[in-house]
Design an enzyme around this catalytic site. Structure first.
Site, mmCIF file in Angstrom:
data_model
loop_
_atom_site.group_PDB
_atom_site.id
_atom_site.type_symbol
_atom_site.label_atom_id
_atom_site.label_comp_id
_atom_site.label_asym_id
_atom_site.label_seq_id
_atom_site.Cartn_x
_atom_site.Cartn_y
_atom_site.Cartn_z
ATOM 1 N N TYR A 58 13.419 42.818 -17.761
ATOM 2 C CA TYR A 58 14.221 43.583 -18.711
ATOM 3 C C TYR A 58 13.594 44.939 -19.028
ATOM 4 C CZ TYR A 58 16.313 38.971 -19.770
ATOM 5 O OH TYR A 58 16.903 37.740 -19.700
ATOM 6 N N HIS A 115 11.840 33.680 -13.512
ATOM 7 C CA HIS A 115 13.141 34.330 -13.460
ATOM 8 C C HIS A 115 13.627 34.304 -12.016
ATOM 9 C CE1 HIS A 115 15.270 37.663 -15.980
ATOM 10 N NE2 HIS A 115 16.048 36.631 -15.749
#
Length: 119
Positions: A58, A115
């Site tokens: 992010y 992730h």
């Protein structure tokens, strides 16, 4: 210290076998830049949230970390989930996790996820 007793949580098992209380609701930070993530996490914590979800991908963990530090809460009073990229070998995963800790400005995260795991 610790999470408020009235906060809805679910127990999960920690790496040393101890029980960890994970808040059942939290604030996500996907698609936020660092300054927006800082503001959103600060607002959420002001509303009683005690769980924040972020990720290396992010690019906003420094903003999340600023909000955590300015919250006035001790580290045991909130729950942090973050993610490292999948497909890394063990040493690269440790390096990525250490970078997350540094970006967030915390000594530990409560939940570390891969992730998009890969082979």
């Amino acid at each position: 210290g610790g999470l408020p007793p009235s906060l809805p949580t679910v127990p999960i098992r920690g790496i040393v076998g101890d029980e960890v209380r994970m808040p059942m609701h939290g604030i996500g930070t996907w698609l936020y830049n660092s300054s927006v993530a800082e503001r959103v996490v600060s607002l959420a914590f002001g509303m009683g949230y005690r769980h924040v979800d972020t990720a290396e991908a992010y690019g906003n963990q420094d903003g999340v970390g600023k909000a955590l530090r300015s919250s006035g809460l001790s580290r045991d009073q909130y729950f942090v989930t973050t993610k490292v990229f999948g497909g890394l070998n063990a040493s690269s995963t440790v390096k990525a996790a250490d970078a997350c800790l540094a970006d967030l400005g915390v000594e530990y995260v409560d939940l570390l996820l891969m992730h998009f795991p890969a082979e």
